[in-house]
Design an enzyme around this catalytic site. Structure first.
Site, mmCIF file in Angstrom:
data_model
loop_
_atom_site.group_PDB
_atom_site.id
_atom_site.type_symbol
_atom_site.label_atom_id
_atom_site.label_comp_id
_atom_site.label_asym_id
_atom_site.label_seq_id
_atom_site.Cartn_x
_atom_site.Cartn_y
_atom_site.Cartn_z
ATOM 1 N N LYS A 57 -10.511 0.577 -3.970
ATOM 2 C CA LYS A 57 -11.109 1.915 -4.065
ATOM 3 C C LYS A 57 -11.740 2.097 -5.443
ATOM 4 C CE LYS A 57 -7.965 3.832 -0.681
ATOM 5 N NZ LYS A 57 -6.625 4.368 -0.448
ATOM 6 N N GLN A 101 -1.675 7.564 -2.630
ATOM 7 C CA GLN A 101 -1.649 6.323 -1.845
ATOM 8 C C GLN A 101 -0.316 6.234 -1.096
ATOM 9 O OE1 GLN A 101 -4.306 4.062 -1.694
ATOM 10 N NE2 GLN A 101 -3.119 3.112 -0.072
ATOM 11 N N ASP A 124 -8.502 12.875 1.412
ATOM 12 C CA ASP A 124 -7.922 12.112 2.515
ATOM 13 C C ASP A 124 -7.843 12.966 3.788
ATOM 14 O OD1 ASP A 124 -7.228 9.512 2.852
ATOM 15 O OD2 ASP A 124 -5.181 9.681 2.069
#
Ligand code: NAD
Length: 294
Positions: A57, A101, A124
């Protein structure tokens, strides 16, 4: 003899096109805003797969001009410490997106942490407000993996309206938002999961089959309708005979390629599309701060 017929839905190639578009958009916006968009990825512990995803990322952000504000915490970090970090990122004007994460170490309540992220920085798309917006068909930040599936289908002009779509998996990360997005696109959606009976009877009805289960090569040729579009979200690491590990999906690629019309590879399918949607969500949330300042 069986021959390969399926056309590849090439997520890797399409994600690179999206990167090019984002690079241009960021260059234009940055001259107005005076700063680049910013993304903060929080990682707790040393899960090697998570570390690889975070590196990936960060590389992707750099390639399009998004500033990374990543933070890596030891496995024993407390909820309260992370809560403080999220609060400070919520009010940090350089940061447009915050991502925790997953998975987190067992002592941390991931749902409670995700609730703390400001909904307009929730790149997200897992905050209840953004999931609610998806449910209502309102604009909002959408979960990256299902959004990536939708964009790839759109890129290849796959018709969805009135089609039978079957989604395998009902997680909040993939299966549930995936089903809502397909419904929004006027597909007739069936959700299947670990308690579903007679799975092959259901999957054989699918014009569009999305597998998000986490069982290597669960989907075989007999389970797929001829001419179907098959999207493999699964990422499973298996050991090869040569002692090395490799990634395979939930779909038996070689078999299913003989019956499906379109098929995503693993790797190179939905994985890169997920990262591209994360960057796009970050830029969208950056752009909305610009709009709100005008
Ligand atoms: P999860 O473990 O949270 O959910 C798995 C789902 O599969 C569950 O809803 C379960 O009911 C269902 N399931 C289990 N056995 C089944 C069976 N025999 N038949 C039908 N359904 C069954 O996993 P997840 O987070 O939704 O991820 C699913 C897969 O997608 C994993 O392999 C994960 O690594 C992968 N993934 C990939 C990306 C990407 O970027 N490509 C992103 C997220 C997840």
């Amino acid at each position: 003899m069986e021959t390969k017929t399926a056309k590849l839905l090439d997520g890797k190639a399409y994600s690179l096109k999206i990167y090019e578009q984002l690079t241009i958009a960021i260059a234009v916006l940055q001259s107005i805003v005076g700063r680049p968009p910013g993304l903060a990825v929080l990682m707790v512990g040393d899960n090697p797969a998570s570390a690889a995803y975070v590196r990936n990322k960060e590389r992707a952000c750099k390639s399009v001009g998004i500033a990374s504000f990543n933070r890596h915490f030891p496995a024993e970090t407390s909820f309260t410490e992370l809560e403080e970090v999220i609060h400070s990122l919520n009010s940090d004007e350089r940061v447009d997106g915050i991502l925790v994460q997953l998975p987190l170490p067992a002592h941390l309540d991931s749902v409670a942490l995700l609730h703390l992220i400001a909904p307009d920085k929730d790149v997200d798309g897992l905050h209840p407000l953004n999931l609610g917006r998806l449910m209502r068909g309102e604009p909002g930040l959408r979960s990256c993996t299902p959004a990536g599936v939708m964009r790839l289908l759109q890129e290849y002009s796959i018709p969805l309206e009135g089609k039978q779509a079957v989604v395998l998996g009902r997680s909040i990360l993939v299966g549930k938002p995936m089903s809502m997005m397909l419904l929004e696109a006027n597909a007739t959606v069936t959700m299947a999961h670990s308690r579903t009976q007679n799975l092959p009877d259901i999957t054989r009805n699918a014009d569009i089959l999305i597998a998000a289960v986490g069982i290597p090569e669960l989907i075989t040729a007999e389970m797929v309708k001829k001419g179907a579009v098959v999207v493999d979200v699964g990422i499973n690491r298996i050991n090869s005979e040569n002692g090395k590990s490799r990634l395979i999906g939930d779909v038996n690629f070689d078999q299913v390629a003989t019956v499906a019309d379109f098929l995503t590879p693993v790797p190179g399918g939905i994985g890169p599309m997920t990262v591209a949607m994360l960057l796009e969500n970050t830029v969208n949330s950056y752009q909305s701060t610009v709009n709100s300042e005008q």
